[in-house]
Design a protein around this motif. Structure first.
Motif, PDB file in Angstrom:
ATOM      1  N   LEU A   1     -88.742 -25.743   1.393  1.00 30.48           N
ATOM      2  CA  LEU A   1     -88.701 -24.302   1.170  1.00 30.48           C
ATOM      3  C   LEU A   1     -88.435 -23.524   2.454  1.00 30.48           C
ATOM      4  O   LEU A   1     -87.792 -22.483   2.431  1.00 30.48           O
ATOM      5  CB  LEU A   1     -90.033 -23.840   0.554  1.00 30.48           C
ATOM      6  N   TRP A   2     -88.940 -24.009   3.576  1.00 26.99           N
ATOM      7  CA  TRP A   2     -88.779 -23.313   4.855  1.00 26.99           C
ATOM      8  C   TRP A   2     -88.436 -24.346   5.919  1.00 26.99           C
ATOM      9  O   TRP A   2     -89.250 -24.657   6.776  1.00 26.99           O
ATOM     10  CB  TRP A   2     -90.067 -22.573   5.205  1.00 26.99           C
ATOM     11  N   PRO A   3     -87.226 -24.877   5.893  1.00 24.02           N
ATOM     12  CA  PRO A   3     -86.893 -25.960   6.820  1.00 24.02           C
ATOM     13  C   PRO A   3     -86.646 -25.447   8.226  1.00 24.02           C
ATOM     14  O   PRO A   3     -86.478 -24.241   8.465  1.00 24.02           O
ATOM     15  CB  PRO A   3     -85.614 -26.550   6.210  1.00 24.02           C
ATOM     16  N   ALA A   4     -86.616 -26.378   9.157  1.00 23.48           N
ATOM     17  CA  ALA A   4     -86.297 -26.035  10.542  1.00 23.48           C
ATOM     18  C   ALA A   4     -84.819 -25.696  10.645  1.00 23.48           C
ATOM     19  O   ALA A   4     -83.979 -26.324   9.993  1.00 23.48           O
ATOM     20  CB  ALA A   4     -86.637 -27.212  11.464  1.00 23.48           C
ATOM     21  N   PRO A   5     -84.446 -24.686  11.433  1.00 24.37           N
ATOM     22  CA  PRO A   5     -83.026 -24.338  11.568  1.00 24.37           C
ATOM     23  C   PRO A   5     -82.257 -25.451  12.242  1.00 24.37           C
ATOM     24  O   PRO A   5     -82.758 -26.124  13.148  1.00 24.37           O
ATOM     25  CB  PRO A   5     -83.053 -23.066  12.430  1.00 24.37           C
ATOM     26  N   GLU A   6     -81.025 -25.646  11.773  1.00 25.09           N
ATOM     27  CA  GLU A   6     -80.178 -26.655  12.387  1.00 25.09           C
ATOM     28  C   GLU A   6     -79.788 -26.203  13.788  1.00 25.09           C
ATOM     29  O   GLU A   6     -79.501 -25.032  14.024  1.00 25.09           O
ATOM     30  CB  GLU A   6     -78.932 -26.888  11.530  1.00 25.09           C
ATOM     31  N   HIS A   7     -79.738 -27.161  14.701  1.00 30.36           N
ATOM     32  CA  HIS A   7     -79.590 -26.813  16.117  1.00 30.36           C
ATOM     33  C   HIS A   7     -78.267 -26.106  16.395  1.00 30.36           C
ATOM     34  O   HIS A   7     -78.230 -25.048  17.007  1.00 30.36           O
ATOM     35  CB  HIS A   7     -79.686 -28.081  16.964  1.00 30.36           C
TER      36      HIS A   7
END
Length: 224
Positions: free
Chosen positions: A174-180
């Motif tokens: 639902l709230w993933p880490a942003p892609e680099h």
């Protein structure tokens, strides 16, 4: 002694309340430490190993020591949590750690978003409150079926169905880490280049090095 009520003046604080504030303080400290680790050099090294271990090793990161450090940090948090749980329960038995509890912990991380601290907190809150909310839904359904279906089984069925639906709609949580790469480009306000033909410098675009503006081809020199 947290096993006994604490009396402050005319107010008496129960033992369960004392444990609650102790656990709350530990959770806040864990979130702060995890956030600081994520922003530190060690955390960036862990993220580099997660993205590409070979590239991280080529950049000079000692992947073996970093993996051991990650294992040690995780074991430290788990050990302190286990000690607090044992103090609260007053006894530890194998039945305290069944398969459902382990699956729920993994589901909290997968549901909220792997690699993102706010996402993990969101997943933990949702999966902690969802069984209590479904308690009011499973009860009427059990009465409609004449008691042939257990309410606990219905709650587990609803939770599993919700998890499958979320994994199909949002596989990264639902709230993933942003892609680099995307987050870096968004922070700079520049599009991510698809290939090396267009490079952006400041506010203008430069033509490829093997072409001249205007469409004319640049003469090529061939040295023997």
């Amino acid at each position: 002694n947290l096993g006994k009520p604490l009396k402050v003046g005319d107010y008496t604080m129960a033992s369960v309340t004392l444990y609650y504030y102790l656990f709350l303080a530990f959770v806040i400290a864990t979130v702060i430490i995890s956030h600081r680790l994520q922003k530190s050099r060690v955390g960036r090294g862990w993220m580099a190993i997660r993205e590409d271990e070979i590239a991280a090793k080529a950049m000079g990161i000692n992947t073996r020591n970093m993996k051991l450090l990650a294992f040690g940090m995780g074991a430290s948090f788990g050990g302190v949590s286990g000690a607090m749980f044992a103090s609260f329960q007053s006894a530890i038995t194998p039945e305290s750690f069944n398969l459902m509890e382990s699956a729920m912990i993994v589901a909290m991380i997968a549901l909220g978003g792997i690699g993102n601290i706010p996402g993990v907190i969101l997943g933990a809150v949702l999966l902690s409150t969802l069984p209590e909310v479904l308690r009011y839904v499973a009860g009427p359904l059990q009465s409609m079926t004449g008691g042939r279906l257990d309410a606990s089984i219905l709650r587990q069925l609803f939770i599993a169905s919700a998890m499958i639906l979320i994994m199909l709609v949002r596989p990264r949580g639902l709230w993933p880490a942003p892609e680099h790469g995307k987050s870096l480009a968004a922070a700079k306000g520049s599009p991510v280049p698809i290939d090396g033909s267009i490079q952006q410098h400041g506010s203008g675009l430069e033509a490829p090095s093997d072409e001249v503006p205007g469409g004319a081809a640049r003469p090529m020199s061939i040295n023997p």
